[in-house]
Write a protein that holds these residues in place. Sequence first.
Motif, PDB file in Angstrom:
ATOM      1  N   UNK A 151      -7.827  22.249  50.554  1.00  0.00           N
ATOM      2  CA  UNK A 151      -7.743  20.805  50.357  1.00  0.00           C
ATOM      3  C   UNK A 151      -6.322  20.275  50.528  1.00  0.00           C
ATOM      4  N   UNK A 152      -5.322  21.146  50.360  1.00  0.00           N
ATOM      5  CA  UNK A 152      -3.922  20.742  50.435  1.00  0.00           C
ATOM      6  C   UNK A 152      -3.229  21.420  51.619  1.00  0.00           C
ATOM      7  N   UNK A 185     -12.967  11.340  46.445  1.00  0.00           N
ATOM      8  CA  UNK A 185     -12.143  11.521  47.640  1.00  0.00           C
ATOM      9  C   UNK A 185     -11.824  12.999  47.807  1.00  0.00           C
ATOM     10  N   UNK A 186     -11.808  13.445  49.058  1.00  0.00           N
ATOM     11  CA  UNK A 186     -11.540  14.855  49.326  1.00  0.00           C
ATOM     12  C   UNK A 186     -10.905  15.014  50.698  1.00  0.00           C
ATOM     13  N   UNK A 187      -9.896  15.864  50.776  1.00  0.00           N
ATOM     14  CA  UNK A 187      -9.288  16.206  52.054  1.00  0.00           C
ATOM     15  C   UNK A 187      -9.543  17.672  52.350  1.00  0.00           C
ATOM     16  N   UNK A 188      -9.585  17.995  53.636  1.00  0.00           N
ATOM     17  CA  UNK A 188      -9.768  19.376  54.076  1.00  0.00           C
ATOM     18  C   UNK A 188      -8.876  19.645  55.273  1.00  0.00           C
ATOM     19  N   UNK A 247      -7.840  15.702  46.823  1.00  0.00           N
ATOM     20  CA  UNK A 247      -7.400  14.731  47.825  1.00  0.00           C
ATOM     21  C   UNK A 247      -5.885  14.811  47.951  1.00  0.00           C
ATOM     22  N   UNK A 248      -5.410  15.293  49.092  1.00  0.00           N
ATOM     23  CA  UNK A 248      -3.976  15.465  49.320  1.00  0.00           C
ATOM     24  C   UNK A 248      -3.299  14.100  49.422  1.00  0.00           C
ATOM     25  N   UNK A 249      -2.390  13.773  48.507  1.00  0.00           N
ATOM     26  CA  UNK A 249      -1.738  12.456  48.549  1.00  0.00           C
ATOM     27  C   UNK A 249      -0.868  12.268  49.782  1.00  0.00           C
ATOM     28  N   UNK A 250      -0.495  13.364  50.445  1.00  0.00           N
ATOM     29  CA  UNK A 250       0.346  13.247  51.632  1.00  0.00           C
ATOM     30  C   UNK A 250      -0.414  13.238  52.939  1.00  0.00           C
ATOM     31  N   UNK A 251      -1.737  13.058  52.868  1.00  0.00           N
ATOM     32  CA  UNK A 251      -2.553  13.146  54.075  1.00  0.00           C
ATOM     33  C   UNK A 251      -2.075  12.197  55.176  1.00  0.00           C
ATOM     34  N   UNK A 252      -1.793  10.965  54.829  1.00  0.00           N
ATOM     35  CA  UNK A 252      -1.428   9.966  55.841  1.00  0.00           C
ATOM     36  C   UNK A 252       0.012  10.104  56.322  1.00  0.00           C
ATOM     37  N   UNK A 253       0.792  10.963  55.689  1.00  0.00           N
ATOM     38  CA  UNK A 253       2.208  11.075  56.073  1.00  0.00           C
ATOM     39  C   UNK A 253       2.461  12.170  57.105  1.00  0.00           C
ATOM     40  N   UNK A 254       1.460  12.993  57.394  1.00  0.00           N
ATOM     41  CA  UNK A 254       1.629  14.070  58.371  1.00  0.00           C
ATOM     42  C   UNK A 254       1.379  13.505  59.765  1.00  0.00           C
ATOM     43  N   UNK A 303     -13.259  36.341  46.416  1.00  0.00           N
ATOM     44  CA  UNK A 303     -13.886  35.302  47.236  1.00  0.00           C
ATOM     45  C   UNK A 303     -12.832  34.538  48.017  1.00  0.00           C
ATOM     46  N   UNK A 304     -13.185  34.084  49.200  1.00  0.00           N
ATOM     47  CA  UNK A 304     -12.253  33.303  50.003  1.00  0.00           C
ATOM     48  C   UNK A 304     -11.905  32.021  49.275  1.00  0.00           C
ATOM     49  N   UNK A 305     -10.640  31.702  49.217  1.00  0.00           N
ATOM     50  CA  UNK A 305     -10.201  30.556  48.421  1.00  0.00           C
ATOM     51  C   UNK A 305     -10.528  29.225  49.075  1.00  0.00           C
ATOM     52  N   UNK A 306     -10.786  29.202  50.393  1.00  0.00           N
ATOM     53  CA  UNK A 306     -11.044  27.942  51.070  1.00  0.00           C
ATOM     54  C   UNK A 306     -12.496  27.542  51.127  1.00  0.00           C
ATOM     55  N   UNK A 307     -13.371  28.267  50.418  1.00  0.00           N
ATOM     56  CA  UNK A 307     -14.796  27.988  50.490  1.00  0.00           C
ATOM     57  C   UNK A 307     -15.337  27.452  49.171  1.00  0.00           C
TER      58      UNK A 307
END
Length: 461
Positions: free
Chosen positions: A203-204, A174-177, A120-127, A441-445
């Motif tokens: 996720x970040x 919690x998870x962000x993508x 869960x990216x802690x900066x999600x709401x700041x972008x 392997x793809x890192x985003x999967x």
Amino acid sequence: MRITDKEYEIALDSLRYALDAGATAAKVCLNKSVMSTYSVLDKEFDKLVHSADRSLYFHIFADGRYGNFSTNRFDPEELKSFLKSSVETVRMLAPDEARGLPDPELYYKGKTSGDEMGTDDPGFDTVSPEEKRSMAIECAEAIKEDTVSSEIEFSDQEDGTLIADTQGFTGFNYETTYAVSSEITVKGKGHSRASGYYWDASPMLGSLRYKDCAAKALERAKSRLDPRKIKSGKYNLVVENTVSSKLFAPIIMALHGMAIQQHNSFLTGTLGKQVFPEWLSITDRPHVKGAPGSRLFDSEGVATKDCDIIHNGTVGMYFINSYASRKLGMPQTVESPSRPSVSAFDRTVSQQNRQCTDNGENTLPPDTEQCLSRLLKRLGSGILVTGFNGGNSNPVTGAFSFGIEGFRFENGEILYPVSEMLITGDILSLWAKSLFAGNDPLRGTRWRTPTLAFGDVDFNG
């Protein structure tokens, strides 16, 4: 999306409402999500789609019967009425004594905040929306050539989940993508066209590789211009890591308890038996911090743990939820893998001369394209598959027929694109012919499926 204290209280209260209405047991899943997608069409900003969702999903058990229900209404009085009606509905259904909550001894026992896995990216709401729009446009502007069309999408999503039941389990996650995707179409000779697709996810936000996404899609599109037809026959098959999960998924699906219980699996009765080649091992490592798919518990609250799904060709486990466990009379496990990974192997060279494989959990070659090039040279000739176009796999027999797109290679060098071909066979026989699994392997999967290679595969032109 953060679950508030008030929402948490409502979720727990709803379990009591279900019991008061006559349920013998209940589970609630509270899901919250917010997602935005920024689209750029032909280098011009096209549209923004934003959505937010909040829901309660109930599993109700009453008098040996079971039903599931959902609502987005959180008012206590409305919930009482909703759950009363839900229990009444469940009582009209046919009994099924296999339905019920899992054994509490299998639950994850720790207290959770939802942030333990670092996804869960802690900066999600700041972008800001302006920054996200700029990233999508920056990706599009990397294209310096004329194209028939170009479409770029940047998206971000945050999910929050609470699971609670009447046996006392509660767990947060919690998870962000963040994801970027590009699809580019270019013109070839005459009326010919070719498209290329590329994407990345993380996720970040700081780890998202968005700047060259469109440029890579353009190169892939150009490389597919003017494909040729080649004769049917047996060829070496190399499957790019972007699409190799197509040949991996049937194995995972066949290991699910519900598929076995419904006689819909070609791996029925194989637990503890070697049915794959001894060099094939598939693991699940669900507790890697910051990795997509990492989790402490499944949707029933059952604790996850490291496991060997297939070890040296031997089937080590089935994925059995509480229902399949009672139906099959087998011990319950997690309901599905978190991060299934094909362990690297290379049968084309000696143990002392391996260059492109590394069994480390998170170690990748410094240049996976260079590694693919070396692997093509090692095999000499065959067909490199970079996409699948339809087809199907029979879950009962493992037989498959997939349309493919890719490239003919000889002497380790890619010669030209190929089209209008199928690969056919069955999953067990195909993996018996496996030659290597890379470490790329793809890192985003969530599924860690590397570049794969097989020998003597049937191609039909």
